[in-house]
Design a protein around this motif. Structure first.
Motif, short mmCIF file in Angstrom:
data_model
loop_
_atom_site.label_atom_id
_atom_site.label_comp_id
_atom_site.label_asym_id
_atom_site.label_seq_id
_atom_site.Cartn_x
_atom_site.Cartn_y
_atom_site.Cartn_z
N SER A 98 -38.81 -46.99 -79.77
CA SER A 98 -38.73 -48.24 -80.42
C SER A 98 -38.74 -49.46 -79.08
O SER A 98 -39.38 -50.31 -79.14
CB SER A 98 -37.86 -48.68 -81.08
OG SER A 98 -36.47 -48.63 -80.87
N VAL A 99 -38.14 -48.83 -78.01
CA VAL A 99 -37.89 -49.70 -76.81
C VAL A 99 -38.92 -49.56 -75.83
O VAL A 99 -38.82 -49.72 -74.53
CB VAL A 99 -36.46 -49.99 -76.35
CG1 VAL A 99 -35.56 -50.34 -77.41
CG2 VAL A 99 -36.20 -48.45 -75.87
N ALA A 149 -31.42 -49.60 -77.00
CA ALA A 149 -32.10 -48.20 -77.93
C ALA A 149 -30.59 -47.89 -78.45
O ALA A 149 -30.50 -47.47 -79.78
CB ALA A 149 -32.59 -47.21 -77.27
N ARG A 150 -29.38 -47.85 -77.54
CA ARG A 150 -27.78 -47.53 -78.10
C ARG A 150 -27.60 -48.45 -79.07
O ARG A 150 -26.77 -48.15 -80.09
CB ARG A 150 -27.26 -47.60 -76.92
CG ARG A 150 -25.75 -47.34 -77.15
CD ARG A 150 -25.09 -47.35 -75.71
NE ARG A 150 -23.37 -47.45 -76.10
CZ ARG A 150 -22.58 -46.38 -76.27
NH1 ARG A 150 -23.18 -45.18 -75.80
NH2 ARG A 150 -21.31 -46.56 -76.38
N ALA A 151 -28.01 -49.77 -79.06
CA ALA A 151 -27.54 -50.62 -80.22
C ALA A 151 -28.32 -50.52 -81.36
O ALA A 151 -27.79 -50.69 -82.70
CB ALA A 151 -27.61 -52.04 -79.78
N LEU A 152 -29.78 -50.23 -81.31
CA LEU A 152 -30.41 -50.11 -82.38
C LEU A 152 -30.15 -48.70 -83.24
O LEU A 152 -30.66 -48.83 -84.31
CB LEU A 152 -31.96 -50.03 -81.85
CG LEU A 152 -32.49 -51.45 -81.53
CD1 LEU A 152 -33.88 -51.27 -81.02
CD2 LEU A 152 -32.41 -52.41 -82.44
N LEU A 202 -38.24 -59.40 -79.57
CA LEU A 202 -39.05 -60.08 -80.53
C LEU A 202 -39.85 -59.47 -81.32
O LEU A 202 -39.92 -59.45 -82.68
CB LEU A 202 -39.75 -61.28 -79.85
CG LEU A 202 -39.03 -62.39 -79.11
CD1 LEU A 202 -39.78 -63.23 -78.66
CD2 LEU A 202 -38.12 -63.18 -80.04
N SER A 203 -40.47 -58.26 -80.90
CA SER A 203 -41.03 -57.24 -81.69
C SER A 203 -40.46 -56.60 -82.54
O SER A 203 -40.56 -56.45 -83.93
CB SER A 203 -42.03 -56.33 -80.81
OG SER A 203 -42.90 -57.00 -80.01
N LEU A 204 -39.11 -56.05 -82.22
CA LEU A 204 -38.11 -55.43 -82.98
C LEU A 204 -37.91 -56.43 -84.16
O LEU A 204 -37.50 -55.95 -85.61
CB LEU A 204 -37.09 -54.95 -82.24
CG LEU A 204 -37.26 -53.73 -81.27
CD1 LEU A 204 -36.16 -53.43 -80.51
CD2 LEU A 204 -37.62 -52.57 -82.28
N GLN A 205 -37.56 -57.72 -83.60
CA GLN A 205 -36.87 -58.69 -84.97
C GLN A 205 -38.04 -58.94 -85.84
O GLN A 205 -37.70 -59.04 -87.03
CB GLN A 205 -36.81 -59.93 -84.07
CG GLN A 205 -36.25 -60.82 -85.18
CD GLN A 205 -35.67 -62.34 -84.51
OE1 GLN A 205 -36.46 -62.85 -83.71
NE2 GLN A 205 -34.44 -62.74 -84.57
#
Length: 567
Positions: free
Chosen positions: A427-428, A453-456, A485-488
């Protein structure tokens, strides 16, 4: 810290020899290798007397290696070929004993990190005396007077106090002024400044850059500025050399390169400058504005106050702070160092407890909760630190680093955890080849992606981002911002974004709270704050954003005449 409007004594320039004709610094066909690896290839440029030139490019482009070649400070395994001529002397071929007198006297150096450049167990005055020794002035009283005069000139409010202080007793901006003062004390003809403002607040950055511009003008010093920020370089220098992978991509006058870059890489650098492209991520960010009125508050901070006792005095670090963040939006906390941003996010994360006020996350109050209860909240509330190199254990592999939160919360089977780690890395933008690497084998941008990625990996609802890009080049920063922003947009994440970079805040945030001395002095949408700031403090922050529009013509309005003393 001294105001830029405060008049300070003029500096005395010691002229030891007549000027030679031609450019002060000429670099011709410079190549540098570390062992078998060539990191700089065929670089050439000229810097005139009293002029300024910036070397710009991302990390690994060769900027600092070129600067250290000029200073003859390359490590022992490095080999430099080509020609570097300073004031008519070819320096690469000079024996070290003959070049040493030029370093400091002829060429001054302002390093990037004053915390590493200054000895923490010696006073500033003791270290200043080493620089004063280069003046060949036998009278100690005169040397002390010159040190204090220089400290006043670089804007230190109380030169005597700075002289008597240890480095830890001064702020980052004051320490950077000390380094500049030590560099210009021997009155060099050339000043090499290596990322002198990269870790400073935007207002302090402006003061330091104003100071360098004024010293350049007052002392007729040539300035070689090393930076990754094209806007800073364009605003402050006469010429630019754009580097990538150790090679020159483009060179020329600031106005020409900045207004119409001819190389694809220079055009990308320009596109990555937040101040020049405030609407770059509009398509990803703009849907969040609808949630400001329609969305339910994910975070609510109400009347929060926090005090600390320092040296017997009560310090109010956070004073009656209130704000709310609707789900799926980004709220920015901005302000200078000491404004209360860090204390506020520590309270938000439950790492400290407020003296007064309430904080709720997804409707859950944080105040008075046990450690076990907070542990359950933290699964849905994660933090991305400012410096990923210090927040990631250098002995662990990426797979272990990203999986650790899953292990702590005992989520899923070992096989499921492995799949979630790979999903979070993907995802990152990181593939499976990174699983076995350690942080030391990653670039700064890759380390920050691992931290995200660790936070997600726990699939949190809220992520607190504490200066997540401040240590990154603008190009890497742009990649990280696009990831966030893409993840948000995809996952509906809620962000609290802490930053001193207002240009970046304008690109990514929906709402902003401006903090000053523990209080919120202004709050509103990004458009309200940036287009119509009401408070003088907010206006001063916005005026400090480098835009590059002056195209190398920036000069401080406060120039002081020189007293010439012919030695």
């Amino acid at each position: 810290m001294a105001s830029q409007d405060k008049l300070t004594p003029p500096l005395t320039r010691v002229v030891t020899a007549p000027r030679r004709a031609g450019p002060l610094l000429r670099v011709e066909d410079l190549s540098v290798s570390y062992g078998p690896q060539e990191v700089v290839t065929g670089v050439g440029f000229e810097l005139g007397r009293g002029e300024s030139l910036a070397l710009i490019g991302e990390s690994g482009s060769g900027k600092s290696t070129i600067a250290r070649s000029v200073l003859r400070l390359l490590p022992g395994n490095a080999r430099a070929t080509g020609r570097i001529t300073f004031d008519g002397q070819e320096v690469l071929a000079l024996p070290e004993r003959r070049f040493r007198p030029l370093r400091g006297r002829g060429i001054g150096f302002v390093p990037q990190d004053p915390g590493n450049a200054l000895n923490p167990v010696r006073t500033i005055g003791a270290q200043a005396q080493e620089a004063a020794a280069l003046l060949d002035e036998p009278d100690k009283a005169i040397r002390n007077e010159l040190i204090l005069e220089t400290f006043a000139q670089v804007g230190l409010d109380n030169p005597q106090r700075a002289y008597e202080s240890y480095p830890h007793q001064l702020s980052g901006g004051m320490l950077q002024r000390v380094l500049i003062g030590l560099a210009v004390l021997p009155r060099p003809a050339l000043l090499v400044a290596d990322e002198p403002t990269s870790a400073l607040d935007v207002t302090i950055q402006k003061r330091i850059l104003d100071l360098l511009s004024r010293l350049q003008q007052d002392l007729d010093i040539s300035l070689l500025l090393i930076t990754h920020d094209l806007a800073v370089a364009a605003e402050r220098t006469d010429a630019l050399v754009v580097l990538k992978g150790g090679s020159v991509q483009e060179a020329g006058s600031t106005a020409a390169v900045f207004s119409a870059p001819s190389s694809a890489y220079a055009r990308k650098l320009r596109a990555d400058v937040p101040a020049l492209n405030p609407d770059r991520y509009a398509a990803l960010r703009d849907p969040g504005f609808a949630r400001l009125t329609d969305g339910k508050a994910k975070i609510a901070v109400s009347g929060v106050t926090k005090t600390f006792s320092v040296d017997g005095k009560v310090l109010k670090a956070v004073d009656d702070v209130s704000f709310s963040v609707p789900a799926g939006t980004t709220h920015a906390l901005v302000g200078e160092s000491g404004s209360g941003k860090t204390t506020t996010i520590r309270l938000l994360l439950g790492l400290d407890q407020p003296d007064h006020g309430d904080i709720t996350v997804a409707g859950t109050p944080l105040a008075g909760r046990s450690q076990q209860a907070l542990h359950a909240v933290w699964r849905h509330l994660q933090l991305v630190y400012q410096n990923p190199f210090t927040s990631l254990d250098p002995t662990w592999k990426v797979e272990h680093l990203v999986r650790e939160p899953l292990d702590r919360f005992r989520i899923g089977t070992p096989k499921e955890r492995g799949e979630q780690v790979r999903e979070a890395l993907a995802s990152v933008g990181l593939g499976e080849q990174f699983l076995s690497r350690r942080p030391t084998a990653l670039s700064g941008g890759q380390r920050q992606r691992v931290a995200i990625a660790r936070a997600l990996v726990l699939k949190p609802d809220v992520i607190v981002l504490d200066e997540p890009t401040s240590a990154l080049d603008v190009s890497v920063q742009a990649d990280i911002v696009e990831v966030l922003l893409s993840l948000q947009a995809k996952l509906g994440l809620t962000y609290v974004f802490v930053s001193h970079d207002l240009a970046l805040v304008r690109q990514i945030a929906h709402t902003v709270s401006v903090m000053h001395r523990g209080r919120i002095v202004e709050h509103g949408t990004v458009g309200e704050i940036f287009d119509n700031p009401r408070q003088p403090y907010t206006r001063s922050l916005l005026k400090s954003i480098p835009s590059g529009i002056e195209g190398g013509t920036h000069r401080s309005p406060h120039a002081f005449p020189l007293k010439e003393q012919i030695a």
